[in-house]
Design a protein around this motif. Structure first.
Motif, PDB file in Angstrom:
ATOM      1  N   LEU A  28       0.898  -1.224   0.117  1.00 23.34           N
ATOM      2  CA  LEU A  28      -0.082   0.136  -0.010  1.00 23.34           C
ATOM      3  C   LEU A  28       0.721   1.290   0.046  1.00 23.34           C
ATOM      4  N   ARG A  29       1.801   1.083   0.741  1.00 20.24           N
ATOM      5  CA  ARG A  29       2.830   2.227   0.717  1.00 20.24           C
ATOM      6  C   ARG A  29       3.391   2.658  -0.424  1.00 20.24           C
ATOM      7  N   LEU A  30       3.809   1.507  -1.063  1.00 19.61           N
ATOM      8  CA  LEU A  30       4.397   1.521  -2.295  1.00 19.61           C
ATOM      9  C   LEU A  30       3.741   2.222  -3.390  1.00 19.61           C
ATOM     10  N   THR A  31       2.275   1.705  -3.520  1.00 15.84           N
ATOM     11  CA  THR A  31       1.473   2.154  -4.636  1.00 15.84           C
ATOM     12  C   THR A  31       0.968   3.458  -4.400  1.00 15.84           C
ATOM     13  N   VAL A  32       1.305   3.927  -3.162  1.00 13.92           N
ATOM     14  CA  VAL A  32       0.552   5.392  -2.709  1.00 13.92           C
ATOM     15  C   VAL A  32       1.735   6.320  -2.813  1.00 13.92           C
TER      16      VAL A  32
END
Length: 531
Positions: free
Chosen positions: A487-491
């Motif tokens: 999630l962190r990465l895609t955000v």
RNA sequence: GUCCCUAUCGUCUAGAGGCCUAGGACACCGGGUUUUCAUCCCGGCAACGGGGGUUCGAAUCCCCCUGGGGAUGCCA
């Protein structure tokens, strides 16, 4: 007498880290003793000295808080004093005009004193004997002695030194006959009336004398006079040379302690004699070890990191750099490392300076910088960070919110550039982590689900975010906590950052949703094109 | 080549003959707190360059070797 030290750089470009460390040690010493810290700019090398370099130097010193006392002395302004000093020495027979090279003018040389009974820095060390190469004649004139010793392989090894190095010198031939005695002719030689070239010498004996002094850092140091040559004071073009200028200025400024780099140790012997010749007692000396790079070599032009300006530009704090540099070659003797300037001043003594070179460890510097950043007042941190923000500072309020989140994580202000994802959808993505995190199909499904939720939710709260993430994890069979990273990465495109919930709240739900969907699409494309 | 300086974890260092089973810090590796990142806390890895002396006893003093640095300029 009050303690007076000086920092005497040559303004020939950028300010080197080793150089500024010398300034720091001088400054700490002066402040510790309540003495004077003077700045003298040695700009006699007209070709390389520039106004710009002087400004850079002054800027660096101010940045680091190295305030100096009194006015700056520019060495070029002292030229007359230098020349006068040389004339004085010449008049006293302590210096002489050497034969001019072809087409040039006569330079003035300092004569290592032949006879100086009141000079307590020279002592006899005992008789010495040298094997000479018979094919090289021994040449003796008022400028010194030239000869060749014999190498292990039998080859001649040329050597030359001052007359004063060879008191009681005798030259012998193969049969042991004395061919020459220096003492018998010395007056005529010194006056330039006679010179000698003696052939077939196989041996030389003389009384060895050495010059010695007590270095505060290195202890007693000495050098035999037969290893020292007379040195030039005034060039053929009439300009004074470093050694002369340096010593004369130190006399003018009443310098009591000279703290400088290791590379000057050899010069010190000659400088001490110059002080003597000019009728002054030499100051105390302390020679600092070098700073070397991570491969143990001296910094070269390739090691771009070695300039003070570079550290500043990368976002190092002056206090941190100062603190770190002070610890290179010095320690307070207890386990303290992070110290205020006042603490360093109180603890600083030259006796505690090490005498072996030190490597600069950028990791440790980074860590110390991070510690200084962490304790900055928030307003100061924001202001400082703002200078490194580039084009995304426009949103001032948003920038402050991000800064509050990031302060404990910044080790170097250059890292502020990575905050871009808070403000722009055009941010870099960590490719390697990206592929790895998005590989499991259930993760991608869960992310799709989250994107939908984020898009339709109203105002974001931490509680809601945590609930929805947990729900996604449970519904799609993802272990507890394992959805955060994807999630962190895609955000944000990054593998690390601030708290994820706060990050998402700052960026906004629908915006995050769009980013997730976009990156999922990118992943699909890459996978299908890769197969 | 010659002369000088220098030598403790990967790095910066503490260490002044017995407090040394060599301490601290950074880095690294574990573990804990935080459902993620960072912080924080706990733990671990890791050094006296080699060889000879001196001494009851050596990281510490001496010598040799080796490694590293510097100097040997009409540069500074």
């Amino acid at each position: 007498m009050d303690t007076v030290v000086r920092f005497a750089p040559s303004p020939t470009g950028q300010v080197h880290i080793g150089n500024i460390r010398t300034a720091i040690f001088n400054w700490l010493f002066a402040r510790h003793c309540g003495g004077c810290f003077l700045l003298r700019i040695e700009d006699t090398d007209l070709e390389r000295s520039t106004r710009q370099a002087i400004d850079t130097l002054l800027e660096c010193m101010e940045w680091l808080g190295l305030n100096f006392d009194g006015e700056i002395m520019y060495q070029t302004s002292q030229k007359e004093a230098h020349i006068k000093a040389a004339e004085q020495m010449t008049a006293k027979g302590l210096a002489y005009a050497a034969p001019a090279p072809e087409g040039g003018q006569s330079p003035i040389f300092f004569r290592i004193p032949w006879d100086c009974p009141d000079f307590t820095s020279i002592r006899e060390t005992g008789p010495a004997e040298l094997e000479l190469h018979p094919e090289t004649p021994v040449k003796i004139d008022f400028t010194g002695v030239g000869f060749s010793t014999v190498s292990k392989k039998g080859a001649p090894m040329p050597a030359a030194a001052c007359l004063a190095g060879f008191r009681q010198m005798k030259l012998y031939d193969g049969a042991g006959n004395i061919l020459f005695e220096l003492e018998k002719n010395i007056d005529d030689i010194l006056q330039g009336k006679q010179s000698f070239s003696i052939n077939n010498c196989v041996k030389m004996t003389f009384m060895r004398r050495e010059i010695f002094y007590q270095d505060i850092i290195k202890g007693e140091l000495s050098k035999p006079l037969d290893g020292i040559k007379d040195l030039i004071l005034i060039r053929g073009d009439g300009s004074p040379i470093f050694h002369l200028a340096n010593v004369v200025d130190d006399i003018t400024q009443n310098v009591t302690h000279i703290i400088r780099g290791d590379d000057h140790v050899e010069n010190t012997y000659r400088h001490i004699m110059l002080f003597y010749a000019l009728g002054r007692k030499a100051p105390e000396y302390a020679h600092l070890p070098m700073i070397v790079n991570s491969s143990g070599k001296p910094y070269s032009k390739r090691d771009g990191d070695a300039f003070v300006g570079d550290f500043r530009q990368k976002g190092f704090l002056a206090e941190a750099l100062f603190n770190y540099l002070a610890l290179l070659g010095w320690s307070p003797g207890d386990d303290r490392e992070k110290m205020t300037k006042q603490e360093m001043i109180e603890a600083f003594t030259l006796e505690r300076v090490k005498s072996a070179p030190a490597q600069l460890d950028s990791n440790k510097l980074l860590n110390m910088n991070g510690a200084y950043i962490a304790e900055m007042p928030f307003e100061k941190f924001v202001a400082y960070a703002g200078k490194f923000a580039g084009d995304f500072l426009n949103d001032k309020a948003g920038f402050e919110q991000v800064a509050r989140l990031m302060q404990s994580r910044v080790k170097q202000f250059g890292q502020v550039a990575t905050w871009k994802y808070f403000f722009s959808d055009d941010f870099p993505v960590d490719e390697k982590v990206f592929k790895k995190q998005l590989t499991p199909a259930e993760v991608r499904t869960a992310l799709g689900f989250l994107a939908g939720e984020l898009n339709t939710c109203g105002e974001l709260t931490k509680e809601w975010l945590h609930t929805i993430i947990s729900t996604a994890e449970e519904s799609f069979g993802i272990p507890h906590g394992k959805l955060f990273q994807p999630l962190r990465l895609t955000v944000s495109g990054a593998a690390g950052g601030a708290e994820l919930d706060e990050t998402i709240m700052l960026i906004g739900g629908s915006r995050c949703a769009a980013r997730i969907l976009r990156l999922l699409e990118v992943y699909q494309k890459e996978v299908s094109s890769g197969e």
